[in-house]
Design a protein around this motif. Structure first.
Motif, PDB file in Angstrom:
ATOM      1  N   GLU A 205       2.769  18.705  -6.180  1.00 28.07           N
ATOM      2  CA  GLU A 205       1.773  18.873  -5.127  1.00 28.07           C
ATOM      3  C   GLU A 205       1.509  17.559  -4.401  1.00 28.07           C
ATOM      4  O   GLU A 205       1.289  17.526  -3.188  1.00 28.07           O
ATOM      5  N   GLY A 206       1.538  16.478  -5.150  1.00 35.62           N
ATOM      6  CA  GLY A 206       1.325  15.153  -4.556  1.00 35.62           C
ATOM      7  C   GLY A 206       2.442  14.792  -3.586  1.00 35.62           C
ATOM      8  O   GLY A 206       2.192  14.220  -2.518  1.00 35.62           O
ATOM      9  N   CYS A 207       3.673  15.142  -3.939  1.00 37.15           N
ATOM     10  CA  CYS A 207       4.813  14.876  -3.044  1.00 37.15           C
ATOM     11  C   CYS A 207       4.690  15.678  -1.767  1.00 37.15           C
ATOM     12  O   CYS A 207       4.938  15.155  -0.670  1.00 37.15           O
ATOM     13  N   GLU A 208       4.310  16.947  -1.884  1.00 40.77           N
ATOM     14  CA  GLU A 208       4.160  17.790  -0.694  1.00 40.77           C
ATOM     15  C   GLU A 208       3.025  17.289   0.204  1.00 40.77           C
ATOM     16  O   GLU A 208       3.154  17.236   1.424  1.00 40.77           O
ATOM     17  N   LEU A 209       1.898  16.922  -0.424  1.00 36.07           N
ATOM     18  CA  LEU A 209       0.759  16.416   0.328  1.00 36.07           C
ATOM     19  C   LEU A 209       1.122  15.126   1.064  1.00 36.07           C
ATOM     20  O   LEU A 209       0.807  14.959   2.254  1.00 36.07           O
ATOM     21  N   LEU A 210       1.799  14.226   0.368  1.00 35.49           N
ATOM     22  CA  LEU A 210       2.199  12.959   0.994  1.00 35.49           C
ATOM     23  C   LEU A 210       3.189  13.200   2.119  1.00 35.49           C
ATOM     24  O   LEU A 210       3.105  12.580   3.187  1.00 35.49           O
ATOM     25  N   SER A 211       4.123  14.112   1.923  1.00 30.64           N
ATOM     26  CA  SER A 211       5.115  14.408   2.953  1.00 30.64           C
ATOM     27  C   SER A 211       4.458  14.954   4.213  1.00 30.64           C
ATOM     28  O   SER A 211       4.749  14.501   5.332  1.00 30.64           O
ATOM     29  N   GLU A 212       3.545  15.923   4.053  1.00 28.01           N
ATOM     30  CA  GLU A 212       2.845  16.494   5.210  1.00 28.01           C
ATOM     31  C   GLU A 212       1.991  15.443   5.913  1.00 28.01           C
ATOM     32  O   GLU A 212       1.961  15.360   7.146  1.00 28.01           O
ATOM     33  N   THR A 213       1.303  14.631   5.130  1.00 26.20           N
ATOM     34  CA  THR A 213       0.438  13.600   5.706  1.00 26.20           C
ATOM     35  C   THR A 213       1.247  12.559   6.463  1.00 26.20           C
ATOM     36  O   THR A 213       0.855  12.133   7.556  1.00 26.20           O
ATOM     37  N   LEU A 214       2.368  12.157   5.899  1.00 25.95           N
ATOM     38  CA  LEU A 214       3.208  11.151   6.564  1.00 25.95           C
ATOM     39  C   LEU A 214       3.813  11.694   7.851  1.00 25.95           C
ATOM     40  O   LEU A 214       3.930  10.969   8.846  1.00 25.95           O
TER      41      LEU A 214
ATOM     42  N   LEU B 132       0.826  -1.209   0.000  1.00 21.54           N
ATOM     43  CA  LEU B 132       0.000   0.000   0.000  1.00 21.54           C
ATOM     44  C   LEU B 132       0.862   1.261   0.000  1.00 21.54           C
ATOM     45  O   LEU B 132       0.624   2.201  -0.766  1.00 21.54           O
ATOM     46  N   ALA B 133       1.898   1.279   0.836  1.00 21.49           N
ATOM     47  CA  ALA B 133       2.785   2.443   0.897  1.00 21.49           C
ATOM     48  C   ALA B 133       3.514   2.640  -0.425  1.00 21.49           C
ATOM     49  O   ALA B 133       3.691   3.774  -0.891  1.00 21.49           O
ATOM     50  N   SER B 134       3.921   1.566  -1.041  1.00 22.57           N
ATOM     51  CA  SER B 134       4.619   1.666  -2.324  1.00 22.57           C
ATOM     52  C   SER B 134       3.702   2.248  -3.403  1.00 22.57           C
ATOM     53  O   SER B 134       4.122   3.107  -4.197  1.00 22.57           O
ATOM     54  N   ASP B 135       2.445   1.812  -3.415  1.00 20.86           N
ATOM     55  CA  ASP B 135       1.493   2.347  -4.396  1.00 20.86           C
ATOM     56  C   ASP B 135       1.232   3.836  -4.165  1.00 20.86           C
ATOM     57  O   ASP B 135       1.156   4.618  -5.120  1.00 20.86           O
ATOM     58  N   VAL B 136       1.091   4.252  -2.907  1.00 24.58           N
ATOM     59  CA  VAL B 136       0.838   5.658  -2.586  1.00 24.58           C
ATOM     60  C   VAL B 136       2.032   6.518  -3.004  1.00 24.58           C
ATOM     61  O   VAL B 136       1.873   7.606  -3.568  1.00 24.58           O
ATOM     62  N   VAL B 137       3.250   6.044  -2.746  1.00 28.48           N
ATOM     63  CA  VAL B 137       4.454   6.802  -3.119  1.00 28.48           C
ATOM     64  C   VAL B 137       4.540   6.940  -4.635  1.00 28.48           C
ATOM     65  O   VAL B 137       4.863   8.016  -5.160  1.00 28.48           O
ATOM     66  N   GLU B 138       4.232   5.882  -5.366  1.00 23.60           N
ATOM     67  CA  GLU B 138       4.261   5.950  -6.837  1.00 23.60           C
ATOM     68  C   GLU B 138       3.264   6.982  -7.358  1.00 23.60           C
ATOM     69  O   GLU B 138       3.567   7.738  -8.287  1.00 23.60           O
ATOM     70  N   ASP B 139       2.054   7.006  -6.764  1.00 26.44           N
ATOM     71  CA  ASP B 139       1.047   7.984  -7.206  1.00 26.44           C
ATOM     72  C   ASP B 139       1.477   9.410  -6.869  1.00 26.44           C
ATOM     73  O   ASP B 139       1.225  10.333  -7.629  1.00 26.44           O
TER      74      ASP B 139
END
Length: 146
Positions: free
Chosen positions: A58-67, A45-52
């Motif tokens: 914006e996706g990288c920033e959103l994922l970074s803040e969420t993580l 699941l984490a691998s799929d989320v990182v790929e997306d």
């Protein structure tokens, strides 16, 4: 011999089912099949989320803040409510210092011999005549007598 007397580390399957964390350290209870399934599911699941998220900035920033927020929440969940500090924030990191070195027990490294102890005591003298420079075996008084 019953299996309960044979430890896992002595078997050929001792290293089967190892699970490692992000730092490459093995996790505890890695032989538990339930833990292996959970680890595999979460990793996928984490691998799929990182790929997306890598598709856009914006996706990288959103994922970074969420993580980051998720990591703080998981740390609080892991620590539990009993470990909250009074008057301080729980996000502060406290480092432990190395323990003080203890002097070794037992005998000293070097044992001094009888000659060395005698040298420290002072100049030796003859017990027969009291003069310095010879001992009782080489005293001139004893050498002169037949």
């Amino acid at each position: 011999m019953p299996d309960k007397y044979i430890l896992k580390r002595w078997k050929k399957t001792a290293k089967s089912g190892l699970v490692s964390d992000a730092n490459g350290n093995e996790t505890k209870n890695s032989a538990d099949p339930g833990l292996l399934i959970k680890w595999s599911t979460m990793s996928r699941l984490a691998s799929d989320v990182v790929e997306d998220a890598l598709m856009s900035e914006e996706g990288c920033e959103l994922l970074s803040e969420t993580l980051k927020s998720l990591q703080v929440k998981l740390k609080l969940l892991k620590d539990g409510p009993s470990n909250n500090k009074v008057g301080g924030s729980s996000s502060q990191t406290q480092y432990m210092k190395d323990p003080k070195r203890v002097r070794y027990k037992g005998r000293p490294k070097r044992v001094t011999g009888a000659k060395e102890k005698a040298m420290k005591q002072g100049i030796r003298h003859c017990q027969e005549c009291g003069h310095i420079g010879h001992d009782r075996r080489q005293c001139p008084r004893n050498l002169n007598t037949p």
